[in-house]
Design an enzyme around this catalytic site. Structure first.
Site, PDB file in Angstrom:
ATOM      1  N   GLY A  35       0.866  -1.072   0.085  1.00 56.00           N
ATOM      2  CA  GLY A  35      -0.278   0.040  -0.048  1.00 56.00           C
ATOM      3  C   GLY A  35       0.725   1.327   0.159  1.00 56.00           C
ATOM      4  CB  ALA A  36       1.230   3.896  -2.226  1.00 53.71           C
ATOM      5  CG  ASP A 217       0.318   2.125  -5.764  1.00 57.85           C
ATOM      6  OD1 ASP A 217      -0.791   1.516  -6.129  1.00 57.85           O
ATOM      7  OD2 ASP A 217       1.177   1.615  -4.969  1.00 57.85           O
ATOM      8  CG  ASN A 227      -4.711   1.849  -7.723  1.00 60.51           C
ATOM      9  OD1 ASN A 227      -3.987   1.979  -6.379  1.00 60.51           O
ATOM     10  ND2 ASN A 227      -5.902   1.268  -7.400  1.00 60.51           N
ATOM     11  CE  LYS A 228      -1.909  -4.446  -6.565  1.00 59.62           C
ATOM     12  NZ  LYS A 228      -0.423  -4.668  -6.912  1.00 59.62           N
ATOM     13  CG  HIS A 406     -20.242  32.153 -24.290  1.00 57.42           C
ATOM     14  ND1 HIS A 406     -21.315  31.932 -25.387  1.00 57.42           N
ATOM     15  CD2 HIS A 406     -20.760  33.065 -23.582  1.00 57.42           C
ATOM     16  CE1 HIS A 406     -22.516  32.950 -25.253  1.00 57.42           C
ATOM     17  NE2 HIS A 406     -21.720  33.715 -24.080  1.00 57.42           N
TER      18      HIS A 406
HETATM   19  O1  MRU Z   1       0.814  -4.030  -4.672  1.00 56.43           O
HETATM   20  P1  MRU Z   1       0.027  -3.370  -3.753  1.00 56.43           P
HETATM   21  O2  MRU Z   1      -0.720  -4.101  -2.864  1.00 56.43           O
HETATM   22  O3  MRU Z   1       0.903  -2.660  -2.787  1.00 56.43           O
HETATM   23  O4  MRU Z   1      -0.728  -2.219  -4.512  1.00 56.43           O
HETATM   24  C1  MRU Z   1      -1.445  -1.322  -3.567  1.00 56.43           C
HETATM   25  C2  MRU Z   1      -2.497  -0.615  -4.420  1.00 56.43           C
HETATM   26  O5  MRU Z   1      -2.618  -0.526  -5.737  1.00 56.43           O
HETATM   27  C3  MRU Z   1      -3.103   0.375  -3.744  1.00 56.43           C
HETATM   28  O6  MRU Z   1      -4.464   0.752  -4.163  1.00 56.43           O
HETATM   29  C4  MRU Z   1      -2.588   1.821  -3.383  1.00 56.43           C
HETATM   30  O7  MRU Z   1      -1.282   1.668  -3.201  1.00 56.43           O
HETATM   31  C5  MRU Z   1      -3.235   2.831  -2.612  1.00 56.43           C
HETATM   32  S1  MRU Z   1      -3.093   2.243  -0.920  1.00 56.43           S
HETATM   33  C6  MRU Z   1      -3.941   3.441  -0.120  1.00 56.43           C
END
Ligand code: MRU
Length: 521
Positions: A35-36, A217, A227-228, A406
């Site tokens: 998770g980022a 991410d 993102n994922k 416009h």
């Molecule tokens: O591979 P991961 O599980 O680290 O991927 C995480 C994600 O894609 C989450 O959506 C992202 O990090 C946001 S977490 C708040």
């Protein structure tokens, strides 16, 4: 440092004690920590571990910091967290540790602010109650070391009694949705159903989803969202079904140094994640795989990015700079007298438009407002959007226009006074500038006091007349032109004004009225 081992969930709530940089890197690459935002905080603690282990050896600590930062390349927060900690190195190991602790405390505050802004936005955008929200991957406290971003927004919505159900995409191949999000939702008492990733588009088509909320991410300067893996497909499906697609992330996920989404590095992961399930082979041995951990969703598919500062402002959008430039040009020409006239650019499901009541001669990107194309709702901006926003969004809904201008040029405005429903022009070379050949039939709309009515008239007309030229009159009021870019919309407004000037000079007013309907739209 001590953290939850995310690999063991949902079977076991196991704690992981990390005492070395190697252990941390292993935890990060094996997704014990993931998770980022959580990666950002962990990266800072990793630098603290290195600083304590190699006190006085700055060079060694920096090498260790670089190793941590590159453990997972896509999440912007990891390098951000590492660099924040590294900046404290000159003040000693304790200062680095204090910084990591401060980031941990900050994470909760930042998440709560972003989550509450996102919840406000969802309630404004989605009318149905109770809400059915689809989410992907895991964005809760496990992923952030705080309160949660997208999942935090679901918590806030649940606290406001607005959630009917969360549809959780299982998130192949490592099942962060199935293993972690369901676990967190159950803990929070939020009703949910789990579904396979490939059922998400069908759930939208079947009317089971009011909104999609995900985390991020890395968000590049153009608003592209890494993102994922699977997020891009969800965004495409949401766009097709006109479902808001909201991204919730801390500012630390935004990477303004990366200009375009295409420049984001997407982590590729091991083949075994796809060829096996729980250690059991699901594909012939040695099958070649494509296993990107993330995908990149372009900004036109994103309804809004929400951070702790609210909806990411219009001023940050890559096309924002063009609007003040063209506005100043048209103002200088006298076509936007006082605070008249307005300009917009489509940004996917949203549009950037000039604020209301502002002189277009002094406009800056801070005077721009984000509105939804679907229903003209304001998403961001310090001032209200142009009162004529419904005209712009009607054009975006009815055509493939990417920009709308416009303006109030004198000759065209004169021609539109007491004009019939359609003004036809022919015999002018300039007609080619309106994407027409011999004759052009430009509709004239009644200038109702209620702008929404004008917008509705325009949308109805444009849908019913797909071959209409990309310009229109609002009687006695001004002209509107659109195109693939602001420059093209401006050029078309110029052509219409030039034709109207020739009409004035030659005395050949309109050539004929619309044959069937001489009443105005
Ligand atoms: O591979 P991961 O599980 O680290 O991927 C995480 C994600 O894609 C989450 O959506 C992202 O990090 C946001 S977490 C708040």
């Amino acid at each position: 440092m001590v953290t939850v081992d995310q690999r063991a969930l949902p079977h076991q709530l196991r704690w992981l004690r990390i005492t070395t940089v190697d252990e941390l890197i292993d935890a990060i690459t094996s997704l014990a920590i993931r998770g980022a935002p959580a990666l950002g905080v962990s990266g800072a603690f990793g630098v603290a571990l290195a600083a304590l282990a190699h006190a006085g050896d700055t060079e060694k600590v920096q090498l260790e910091a670089a190793r941590i930062a590159s453990a997972r390349p896509t999440a912007a927060n990891l390098n951000w967290g590492v660099q924040r900690a590294v900046a404290k190195l000159p003040q000693g190991a304790q200062a680095v540790l204090d910084e990591a602790l401060e980031m941990l405390a900050e994470a909760g505050r930042v998440d709560r602010a972003a989550a509450s802004h996102a919840a406000d936005l969802v309630l404004r955008l989605c009318r149905r109650r109770p809400l059915r929200v689809l989410t992907h991957c895991n964005t809760g406290r496990l992923a952030t070391a705080g309160f949660g971003t997208a999942l935090g927004a679901l918590q806030v919505l649940h606290a406001r009694a607005a959630i009917g159900e969360v549809l959780v995409a299982e998130t192949r191949p490592l099942l962060q949705g199935a293993r972690l999000t369901t676990w967190e939702l159950r803990e929070a008492g939020i009703p949910h159903r789990l579904t396979i990733d490939s059922a998400a588009a069908w759930a939208m088509a079947d009317g089971q989803v009011d909104c999609v909320i995900v985390g991020a991410d890395r968000i590049s300067a153009d608003g592209s969202v890494a993102n994922k893996i699977g997020t891009y497909g969800l965004a495409l499906a949401a766009h097709h079904h006109r479902i808001p697609f909201i991204v919730v992330a801390p500012e630390s996920t935004r990477d303004l140094a990366t200009t375009h989404g295409r420049d984001i590095v997407v982590e590729q992961r091991a083949a075994a994640e796809i060829t096996q399930l729980g250690g059991v082979a699901t594909a012939p041995a040695d099958t070649a795989v494509f296993n990107p951990a993330f995908d990149v969703t372009p900004p036109e598919l994103v309804t809004a990015v929400v951070t702790e500062n609210g909806v990411v402002g219009a001023a940050n959008h890559s096309v924002a700079g063009e609007i003040p430039q063209i506005a100043r040009e048209l103002y200088a020409r006298g076509w936007m007298p006082g605070s008249a006239g307005n300009i917009s650019v489509r940004t996917g499901q949203t549009a950037l438009i000039t604020g209301s009541g502002l002189s277009k001669g002094e406009l800056t990107t801070r005077d721009l407002v984000t509105v939804t194309v679907a229903d003209s709702q304001q998403l961001s901006g310090a001032v209200p959007p142009s009162a004529e926003t419904p005209v712009h969004t009607a054009i975006y809904r009815a055509t493939d226009a990417q920009a709308v201008v416009h303006v109030h040029p004198p000759h065209a405005t004169t021609q539109s006074i007491d004009a019939p429903a359609v003004l036809r022009f022919s015999g002018y070379e300039l007609i080619k500038g309106l994407a027409a050949n011999e004759t052009v039939a430009v509709p004239v709309f009644t200038n109702h006091a209620e702008i929404g009515r004008i917008g509705a008239d325009i949308e109805r007309y444009l849908i019913g007349h797909p071959d209409t030229p990309p310009v229109l009159f609002i009687a006695g009021h001004g002209i509107t032109a659109w195109g693939a870019s602001l420059a093209q919309a401006r050029d078309r407004a110029e052509c219409l004004e030039a034709i109207c000037e020739l009409v004035t000079l030659t005395g050949r007013r309109e050539i004929s009225t619309h044959p069937k309907n001489s009443r105005r739209h």
